[in-house]
Write a protein that holds these residues in place. Structure first.
Motif, PDB file in Angstrom:
ATOM      1  N   PRO A 154       0.246   0.462  -7.376  1.00 47.50           N
ATOM      2  CA  PRO A 154       0.728  -0.136  -8.613  1.00 47.50           C
ATOM      3  C   PRO A 154       0.042  -1.461  -8.893  1.00 47.50           C
ATOM      4  O   PRO A 154      -0.189  -2.268  -7.997  1.00 47.50           O
ATOM      5  CB  PRO A 154       2.236  -0.326  -8.352  1.00 47.50           C
ATOM      6  CG  PRO A 154       2.564   0.639  -7.243  1.00 47.50           C
ATOM      7  CD  PRO A 154       1.336   0.713  -6.410  1.00 47.50           C
TER       8      PRO A 154
ATOM      9  N   ARG B 112       2.841   1.859 -17.557  1.00 50.37           N
ATOM     10  CA  ARG B 112       3.093   2.102 -16.138  1.00 50.37           C
ATOM     11  C   ARG B 112       2.311   3.335 -15.709  1.00 50.37           C
ATOM     12  O   ARG B 112       2.408   4.387 -16.335  1.00 50.37           O
ATOM     13  CB  ARG B 112       4.590   2.295 -15.897  1.00 50.37           C
ATOM     14  CG  ARG B 112       4.962   2.462 -14.426  1.00 50.37           C
ATOM     15  CD  ARG B 112       6.467   2.646 -14.260  1.00 50.37           C
ATOM     16  NE  ARG B 112       7.185   1.428 -14.627  1.00 50.37           N
ATOM     17  CZ  ARG B 112       7.400   0.403 -13.803  1.00 50.37           C
ATOM     18  NH1 ARG B 112       6.924   0.453 -12.565  1.00 50.37           N
ATOM     19  NH2 ARG B 112       8.057  -0.651 -14.215  1.00 50.37           N
ATOM     20  N   ASP B 113       1.558   3.222 -14.630  1.00 56.51           N
ATOM     21  CA  ASP B 113       0.654   4.310 -14.244  1.00 56.51           C
ATOM     22  C   ASP B 113       1.383   5.493 -13.625  1.00 56.51           C
ATOM     23  O   ASP B 113       0.915   6.617 -13.698  1.00 56.51           O
ATOM     24  CB  ASP B 113      -0.406   3.795 -13.268  1.00 56.51           C
ATOM     25  CG  ASP B 113      -1.742   4.513 -13.445  1.00 56.51           C
ATOM     26  OD1 ASP B 113      -2.051   4.904 -14.579  1.00 56.51           O
ATOM     27  OD2 ASP B 113      -2.459   4.677 -12.446  1.00 56.51           O
TER      28      ASP B 113
ATOM     29  N   ALA C  48       8.540   2.328 -19.051  1.00 54.40           N
ATOM     30  CA  ALA C  48       7.170   2.768 -18.805  1.00 54.40           C
ATOM     31  C   ALA C  48       6.147   1.925 -19.549  1.00 54.40           C
ATOM     32  O   ALA C  48       4.952   2.089 -19.328  1.00 54.40           O
ATOM     33  CB  ALA C  48       7.021   4.239 -19.213  1.00 54.40           C
TER      34      ALA C  48
ATOM     35  N   THR D 126       5.368   7.239 -13.369  1.00 59.94           N
ATOM     36  CA  THR D 126       6.750   7.203 -13.840  1.00 59.94           C
ATOM     37  C   THR D 126       7.536   8.292 -13.135  1.00 59.94           C
ATOM     38  O   THR D 126       6.985   9.316 -12.754  1.00 59.94           O
ATOM     39  CB  THR D 126       6.832   7.420 -15.360  1.00 59.94           C
ATOM     40  OG1 THR D 126       6.100   8.605 -15.699  1.00 59.94           O
ATOM     41  CG2 THR D 126       6.261   6.245 -16.110  1.00 59.94           C
TER      42      THR D 126
ATOM     43  N   GLN E 240       7.128  -4.820 -14.945  1.00 59.20           N
ATOM     44  CA  GLN E 240       8.018  -4.186 -15.899  1.00 59.20           C
ATOM     45  C   GLN E 240       9.336  -3.832 -15.235  1.00 59.20           C
ATOM     46  O   GLN E 240       9.438  -3.706 -14.018  1.00 59.20           O
ATOM     47  CB  GLN E 240       7.364  -2.919 -16.444  1.00 59.20           C
ATOM     48  CG  GLN E 240       6.064  -3.193 -17.176  1.00 59.20           C
ATOM     49  CD  GLN E 240       5.432  -1.888 -17.615  1.00 59.20           C
ATOM     50  OE1 GLN E 240       5.995  -1.154 -18.390  1.00 59.20           O
ATOM     51  NE2 GLN E 240       4.255  -1.615 -17.109  1.00 59.20           N
TER      52      GLN E 240
ATOM     53  N   GLY F  50      10.740   7.079 -20.515  1.00 57.10           N
ATOM     54  CA  GLY F  50      10.373   5.707 -20.185  1.00 57.10           C
ATOM     55  C   GLY F  50      11.257   4.614 -20.721  1.00 57.10           C
ATOM     56  O   GLY F  50      10.968   3.431 -20.519  1.00 57.10           O
TER      57      GLY F  50
ATOM     58  N   THR G  86       5.062  -2.032 -21.506  1.00 58.19           N
ATOM     59  CA  THR G  86       5.305  -3.397 -21.947  1.00 58.19           C
ATOM     60  C   THR G  86       5.432  -3.368 -23.475  1.00 58.19           C
ATOM     61  O   THR G  86       5.072  -2.383 -24.126  1.00 58.19           O
ATOM     62  CB  THR G  86       4.147  -4.315 -21.555  1.00 58.19           C
ATOM     63  OG1 THR G  86       2.943  -3.843 -22.187  1.00 58.19           O
ATOM     64  CG2 THR G  86       3.952  -4.355 -20.049  1.00 58.19           C
TER      65      THR G  86
ATOM     66  N   SER H 112       0.755  -5.271 -13.641  1.00 58.97           N
ATOM     67  CA  SER H 112       1.397  -4.963 -14.912  1.00 58.97           C
ATOM     68  C   SER H 112       2.459  -3.895 -14.747  1.00 58.97           C
ATOM     69  O   SER H 112       3.373  -3.783 -15.540  1.00 58.97           O
ATOM     70  CB  SER H 112       0.368  -4.491 -15.946  1.00 58.97           C
ATOM     71  OG  SER H 112      -0.265  -3.320 -15.507  1.00 58.97           O
ATOM     72  N   ASP H 113       2.345  -3.046 -13.676  1.00 55.83           N
ATOM     73  CA  ASP H 113       3.381  -2.064 -13.377  1.00 55.83           C
ATOM     74  C   ASP H 113       4.621  -2.752 -12.840  1.00 55.83           C
ATOM     75  O   ASP H 113       5.735  -2.548 -13.312  1.00 55.83           O
ATOM     76  CB  ASP H 113       2.886  -1.049 -12.349  1.00 55.83           C
ATOM     77  CG  ASP H 113       1.997   0.015 -12.956  1.00 55.83           C
ATOM     78  OD1 ASP H 113       1.178   0.560 -12.218  1.00 55.83           O
ATOM     79  OD2 ASP H 113       2.129   0.281 -14.156  1.00 55.83           O
ATOM     80  N   THR H 114       4.413  -3.580 -11.807  1.00 49.68           N
ATOM     81  CA  THR H 114       5.544  -4.172 -11.107  1.00 49.68           C
ATOM     82  C   THR H 114       6.254  -5.224 -11.942  1.00 49.68           C
ATOM     83  O   THR H 114       7.415  -5.539 -11.681  1.00 49.68           O
ATOM     84  CB  THR H 114       5.075  -4.794  -9.784  1.00 49.68           C
ATOM     85  OG1 THR H 114       4.037  -5.739 -10.063  1.00 49.68           O
ATOM     86  CG2 THR H 114       4.507  -3.729  -8.857  1.00 49.68           C
TER      87      THR H 114
END
Length: 401
Positions: free
Chosen positions: A5, A194-195, A17, A197, A12, A137, A19, A8-10
């Motif tokens: 991750p 998010r890469d 899913a 989900t 959120q 998401g 921003t 930018s994933d963590t």
């Protein structure tokens, strides 16, 4: 393949899913695919002139786009979960940019058709990918967000032909090029997606109504078949009104200009309806909203049999039919969690329904007359209502939240 991750994933919330900038970019992406789908029709006169085509030959451009769309939905579904969400969406935008550029600058018609096909691949990937991600998401806000997302498709479908009309059909290469550039620019905000989900069946206690090991799992094929029928039928009604409303209105005494304007109002109401229903999804269940939508659609089509009411009734059809496509996806994912490809099947089925609506309805009208358009569509709307009633009973969904 496992992807670590990114920040930018963590950063959120775990149940989100996207921003906020990625949500905006996704809505712009749906404006883009709505516009691209709607551009081929207004460009037909220039295509026929440039390549020396018959009407049916020029119409192959839209057919190639839809064939690519269906193939893209099914193909990207196989990759969904195996590659990251950003890669799936990124490849889709890149294909749209490449295909649109090829279509705009092709020296011969076969290469232009290939460009339309490649554009369709990307179209299908975005249509499938963003609908899937929006369906899961945003937690319980997913139905509302899906309606907002799909409303932007309608904005593009209205704006695309207007842009060609403003610039002239012979300027279609410039329009397709501009949308190719926009598709390329939409690669930039993908960092906010998010890469990875959770799947629809993740984190669900065993034995619940939506658990694939429960008794509902044994009825999954029947449930999926009913959802496919609902999507094919309602998209056939949607495309049928859009394609045959002008012909019907002219047949009952309205002018050509009025009939064209009334059809534009229909598409506008379809877009507006998705924005209006978004807050309602926070208070009412998906089955309740779709049941009301089908009933309202059927009543309006029945009213369209009367010439004096027809233009207003068709506008009502647009308003009522608007929520069915986006609102049905979260319901589908809960009702058939064991069928991972359920979403891909209904989205692909909706495209097939849109393609088949024109010739099938045309044949039905040949057997009767053009004044029977509302009656034929009313029968399809009644079948939509029947499918919704059966699904509501089969899934034991509550009428409200």
């Amino acid at each position: 393949m496992h992807t670590v991750p990114s920040p930018s994933d963590t950063a959120q919330r775990p149940d989100r899913a996207f921003t906020a900038p990625a949500v905006v970019a996704s809505c712009v992406g749906f404006v883009l695919i709505g516009a691209l789908q709607s551009l081929y029709g207004p460009a037909l006169p220039a295509l026929r002139s440039e390549y020396g085509l018959s009407p049916s030959g020029a119409g192959l451009a839209l057919s190639a786009h839809f064939v690519g769309g269906v193939t893209g939905v099914l193909g990207f579904d196989r990759a969904f979960g195996r590659i990251g969400n950003r890669a799936l969406l990124g490849v889709s935008y890149a294909l749209m940019a490449l295909g649109s550029t090829a279509f705009a600058f092709s020296p011969d018609w076969p290469l232009a058709l290939l460009g339309a096909l490649v554009t369709g691949f990307g179209f299908g990937g975005i249509d499938y990918g963003l609908n899937q991600l929006f369906a899961t998401g945003f937690g319980r806000r997913s139905p509302a967000m899906l309606n907002i997302l799909n409303a932007h498709f309608g904005i593009g479908a209205i704006a695309g032909p207007a842009l060609v009309g403003l610039l002239g059909a012979d300027r279609y290469p410039a329009v397709f090029t501009a949308f190719a550039v926009l598709a390329a620019l939409l690669l930039i905000p993908l960092g906010g997606v998010r890469d990875r989900t959770p799947g629809p069946a993740d984190n669900r206690p065993a034995g619940t109504a939506d658990d694939p090991t429960s008794s509902r799992g044994s009825r999954a094929p029947a449930l999926l078949a009913a959802f496919v029928a609902l999507y094919v039928l309602h998209v056939a009604v949607e495309a049928g009104v859009g394609g045959w409303e002008p012909t019907h209105l002219e047949a009952v005494g309205y002018s050509t200009a009025f009939a064209a304007s009334a059809t534009s109002v229909y598409w506008l109401m379809l877009t507006l309806g998705r924005f209006l229903v978004a807050p309602l999804t926070l208070r009412w269940s998906e089955p309740a909203i779709i049941a009301v939508s089908c009933a309202g659609m059927a009543c309006c089509l029945l009213a369209a049999v009367l010439p004096g009411l027809a233009p207003y009734a068709y506008a009502g059809v647009g308003l009522f039919i608007a929520p069915i496509f986006p609102t049905g996806l979260p319901w589908l994912r809960r009702a058939v969690p064991a069928a991972r490809r359920a979403g891909a099947l209904v989205i692909a089925a909706s495209m097939v329904g849109g393609v088949a609506a024109g010739p099938v309805l045309g044949k039905a009208i040949e057997l009767f007359e053009v004044r029977t358009v509302p009656a034929v569509l009313f029968a399809l709307a009644g079948a939509c209502q029947a499918a919704t009633w059966w699904l509501t009973r089969a899934t034991r969904a509550p009428l409200g939240r």
